[in-house]
Design an enzyme around this catalytic site. Structure first.
Site, PDB file in Angstrom:
ATOM      1  N   ILE A 132      10.234   0.600  -4.104  1.00  0.00           N
ATOM      2  CA  ILE A 132      10.109  -0.770  -3.577  1.00  0.00           C
ATOM      3  C   ILE A 132       8.920  -1.464  -4.260  1.00  0.00           C
ATOM      4  O   ILE A 132       7.812  -0.929  -4.233  1.00  0.00           O
ATOM      5  CB  ILE A 132       9.857  -0.763  -2.049  1.00  0.00           C
ATOM      6  CG1 ILE A 132      10.950   0.024  -1.315  1.00  0.00           C
ATOM      7  CG2 ILE A 132       9.747  -2.180  -1.513  1.00  0.00           C
ATOM      8  CD1 ILE A 132      10.691   0.178   0.185  1.00  0.00           C
ATOM      9  N   LYS A 192      -1.209   8.332  -4.730  1.00  0.00           N
ATOM     10  CA  LYS A 192      -1.837   7.547  -3.638  1.00  0.00           C
ATOM     11  C   LYS A 192      -3.042   8.246  -3.051  1.00  0.00           C
ATOM     12  O   LYS A 192      -4.014   7.614  -2.635  1.00  0.00           O
ATOM     13  CB  LYS A 192      -0.832   7.237  -2.537  1.00  0.00           C
ATOM     14  CG  LYS A 192      -0.111   8.453  -1.991  1.00  0.00           C
ATOM     15  CD  LYS A 192       1.338   8.349  -2.294  1.00  0.00           C
ATOM     16  CE  LYS A 192       1.990   9.704  -2.351  1.00  0.00           C
ATOM     17  NZ  LYS A 192       3.230   9.685  -3.101  1.00  0.00           N
ATOM     18  N   LYS A 234      -1.053   5.272   1.734  1.00  0.00           N
ATOM     19  CA  LYS A 234      -0.313   4.096   1.276  1.00  0.00           C
ATOM     20  C   LYS A 234      -0.774   2.834   2.019  1.00  0.00           C
ATOM     21  O   LYS A 234      -0.940   1.764   1.424  1.00  0.00           O
ATOM     22  CB  LYS A 234       1.192   4.324   1.484  1.00  0.00           C
ATOM     23  CG  LYS A 234       1.730   5.475   0.626  1.00  0.00           C
ATOM     24  CD  LYS A 234       3.125   5.910   1.066  1.00  0.00           C
ATOM     25  CE  LYS A 234       3.639   7.082   0.258  1.00  0.00           C
ATOM     26  NZ  LYS A 234       4.833   7.720   0.833  1.00  0.00           N
ATOM     27  N   VAL A 243       9.485  13.032 -10.800  1.00  0.00           N
ATOM     28  CA  VAL A 243       9.297  11.618 -11.177  1.00  0.00           C
ATOM     29  C   VAL A 243       9.151  11.488 -12.695  1.00  0.00           C
ATOM     30  O   VAL A 243       9.677  10.550 -13.314  1.00  0.00           O
ATOM     31  CB  VAL A 243       8.066  11.026 -10.453  1.00  0.00           C
ATOM     32  CG1 VAL A 243       7.834   9.590 -10.877  1.00  0.00           C
ATOM     33  CG2 VAL A 243       8.250  11.111  -8.935  1.00  0.00           C
ATOM     34  N   GLU A 260       8.242  18.892   2.220  1.00  0.00           N
ATOM     35  CA  GLU A 260       7.649  19.938   1.382  1.00  0.00           C
ATOM     36  C   GLU A 260       7.562  21.231   2.187  1.00  0.00           C
ATOM     37  O   GLU A 260       7.565  21.206   3.417  1.00  0.00           O
ATOM     38  CB  GLU A 260       6.213  19.550   1.001  1.00  0.00           C
ATOM     39  CG  GLU A 260       6.065  18.191   0.396  1.00  0.00           C
ATOM     40  CD  GLU A 260       6.549  18.136  -1.038  1.00  0.00           C
ATOM     41  OE1 GLU A 260       6.450  19.161  -1.726  1.00  0.00           O
ATOM     42  OE2 GLU A 260       7.063  17.091  -1.432  1.00  0.00           O
ATOM     43  N   GLU A 297       2.137   0.983  -8.798  1.00  0.00           N
ATOM     44  CA  GLU A 297       3.293   0.573  -7.989  1.00  0.00           C
ATOM     45  C   GLU A 297       3.991   1.779  -7.354  1.00  0.00           C
ATOM     46  O   GLU A 297       4.439   1.728  -6.206  1.00  0.00           O
ATOM     47  CB  GLU A 297       4.288  -0.211  -8.867  1.00  0.00           C
ATOM     48  CG  GLU A 297       5.465  -0.789  -8.143  1.00  0.00           C
ATOM     49  CD  GLU A 297       5.078  -1.856  -7.138  1.00  0.00           C
ATOM     50  OE1 GLU A 297       5.135  -1.547  -5.939  1.00  0.00           O
ATOM     51  OE2 GLU A 297       4.713  -2.980  -7.532  1.00  0.00           O
ATOM     52  N   GLY A 310      15.347  19.800   1.682  1.00  0.00           N
ATOM     53  CA  GLY A 310      14.460  19.429   0.578  1.00  0.00           C
ATOM     54  C   GLY A 310      13.752  18.100   0.777  1.00  0.00           C
ATOM     55  O   GLY A 310      13.098  17.603  -0.127  1.00  0.00           O
ATOM     56  N   ALA A 314       2.633  16.345 -21.333  1.00  0.00           N
ATOM     57  CA  ALA A 314       1.855  17.545 -20.975  1.00  0.00           C
ATOM     58  C   ALA A 314       2.431  18.129 -19.698  1.00  0.00           C
ATOM     59  O   ALA A 314       2.672  17.403 -18.721  1.00  0.00           O
ATOM     60  CB  ALA A 314       0.392  17.178 -20.761  1.00  0.00           C
ATOM     61  N   ASP A 363      -0.127  10.957   4.355  1.00  0.00           N
ATOM     62  CA  ASP A 363       0.539  10.287   3.226  1.00  0.00           C
ATOM     63  C   ASP A 363       0.729   8.792   3.536  1.00  0.00           C
ATOM     64  O   ASP A 363       0.421   7.929   2.703  1.00  0.00           O
ATOM     65  CB  ASP A 363       1.893  10.976   2.974  1.00  0.00           C
ATOM     66  CG  ASP A 363       2.692  10.279   1.893  1.00  0.00           C
ATOM     67  OD1 ASP A 363       2.331  10.406   0.712  1.00  0.00           O
ATOM     68  OD2 ASP A 363       3.681   9.590   2.231  1.00  0.00           O
TER      69      ASP A 363
END
Ligand code: HSE
Length: 436
Positions: free
Chosen positions: A136, A105, A205, A14, A190, A129, A187, A43, A201
């Site tokens: 989204i 998150k 969210k 990201v 994970e 966001e 991929g 960093a 996860d």
């Protein structure tokens, strides 16, 4: 006006997308933000890789604390993840008066109350966001676009890995374990996919969305969390025969006594748009009292889709940085002193419909016994499917769809059904939402 200075902590997938899109679209972004946004420091533990991505003109360090300690940095982007060093860095950045953009998150769903309180005290913004449904703009939609509404419920496919697995199981009739291996090979999942497949996860969210939708604190510890590991290909097939698809939904719903906050596999009518969201895509359906149902669809992960959300936050902060802190958009949509103490309901008090798969002996009166138990628990049956026993088999599956009822009634009925001598093993229960 001089550029706003940004420190990027973590330049993985990201982070690289954020750097690339900021550079590629810098002129348009400057015109939108009102001033240039400049990544001044990066960093990353892998210095060489970071240097190779950003070139010679940006300061690259290994220790992210050098960013939060640098008085020239106005905004930090936290893309390290986890609750350890990321939490320390975010808290320190806030106490040093820096605005924070994060995709984390897990951190916000667990420590959000402490983080938002600190941000309020120090007059800085924490934007997230990218933490929910990747690219989204669902946080923006809930916090600003739908601000006129009393939100009634949110139901989202907010984990791409599990949606990919469920799509493949349905499409190819494969079992969970087989598809998980395929997802790892491609991929999507994970190497340790626990947070994805166990629903954690998605629950992080959903927790963030529940806070913004209902003006309550983030309370991940009160969420009901159930993943897809126990789903069998046969359940997906039976659901399909009954006109439903199974999706892992994150649900936040305003009920009479409190807020339902839950993640679990859910049957949804196959003709709903959201039921047709396949592969690794995400979608969130929001029901507001004024607007009705609105649906948000897009990529929930990936380098540039998630960067799109990170940069939207950078632009927001750049636009608002000079505004009086009292009059900025509040982090959790509601003013901090206007938070509600409406409780999150225990799962036993949640109202929904159910798919029950019961393995029974192929004997006279079995179905009558089961339907009597359901009737005694005031559970009304919506549809029923009884399979022919296979060649040479003495057992078969009975599938029942119920009308809406309280989870505690279903728990009691399932216990009674499992106690019948004609019933084999445990009853499979999957919740069902008509989303109408
Ligand atoms: N692991 C997440 C998913 C992506 O599979 O959707 C990041 O939130």
């Amino acid at each position: 006006m001089k550029p706003i200075k940004v420190g990027l902590m973590g330049i993985g997938t990201v982070g690289t997308g954020t750097y690339t899109v900021l550079l590629r679209n810098q002129e348009e972004i400057r015109r939108r933000a009102g001033r240039a946004i400049e990544i001044a420091m990066v960093a990353d533990l892998d210095n060489d890789r970071a240097r190779a991505i950003v070139g010679p003109d940006i300061e690259v360090v290994s220790d992210a604390f050098q960013i939060v300690d640098n008085p020239d940095i106005d905004i930090v982007i936290e893309l390290i993840g986890g609750y350890g060093v990321a939490r320390e860095l975010v808290m320190k950045a806030i106490t040093h008066g820096k605005h924070v953009v994060t995709a984390n998150k897990a951190l916000l769903a667990t420590y959000g109350t402490e983080i938002f309180r600190a941000a309020q005290e120090h007059g800085v913004m924490v934007a997230f966001e990218a933490a929910v449904a990747g690219g989204i703009p669902i946080i923006k939609a809930l916090r600003e676009g739908l601000t006129a509404n009393r939100i009634q419920w949110i139901a989202g496919i907010i984990n791409g890995t599990t949606n990919f697995i469920l799509s493949e199981m349905r499409d190819k009739g494969l079992d969970f374990d087989v598809v998980l291996k395929e997802a790892q090979r491609l991929g999507y999942a994970e190497a340790d996919p626990t947070f994805d497949i166990e629903g954690v996860d998605a629950a992080h969210k959903a927790t963030l969305m529940s806070a913004i939708a209902f003006g309550i604190p983030v309370q991940f510890d009160k969420a009901h969390v159930e993943g897809i590991t126990k789903l069998q290909a046969s359940d997906i097939r039976y659901a399909e025969q009954l006109g439903y698809r199974i999706k892992l939904l994150g649900i936040a719903r305003r009920a009479e006594q409190g807020i339902e906050l839950r993640v679990h596999p859910t049957l949804i009518p196959a003709n709903r748009l959201i039921a047709n969201v396949e592969g690794a895509m995400n979608a969130v359906l929001v029901q507001g009292d004024a607007v009705g149902a609105t649906l948000y669809y897009g990529k929930g992960a990936g380098s540039e889709p998630t960067a799109s959300a990170v940069i939207a936050d950078l632009v927001d902060i750049t636009r608002l940085a000079t505004a009086d802190p009292e009059h900025r958009v509040p982090y959790l949509a509601f003013q901090p002193d206007e938070m509600s103490d409406t409780p999150i309901l225990p799962m036993t008090d949640v109202t929904t419909s159910y798919y029950l798969r019961i393995r029974v002996a192929d004997k006279l009166g079995v179905v009558a016994d089961i339907t009597r138990i359901l009737a005694d628990s005031a559970i009304s049956i919506d549809a029923m499917l009884q399979k022919e026993p296979g060649e040479g088999e003495t057992q078969t599956d009975v599938i029942i769809l119920t009308h809406a009822t309280k989870e505690k009634h279903v728990n009691k009925a399932i216990a009674a059904i499992e106690a019948l001598s004609t019933v084999a093993g445990e009853v499979t229960r999957i919740r069902l939402e008509s989303l109408s």
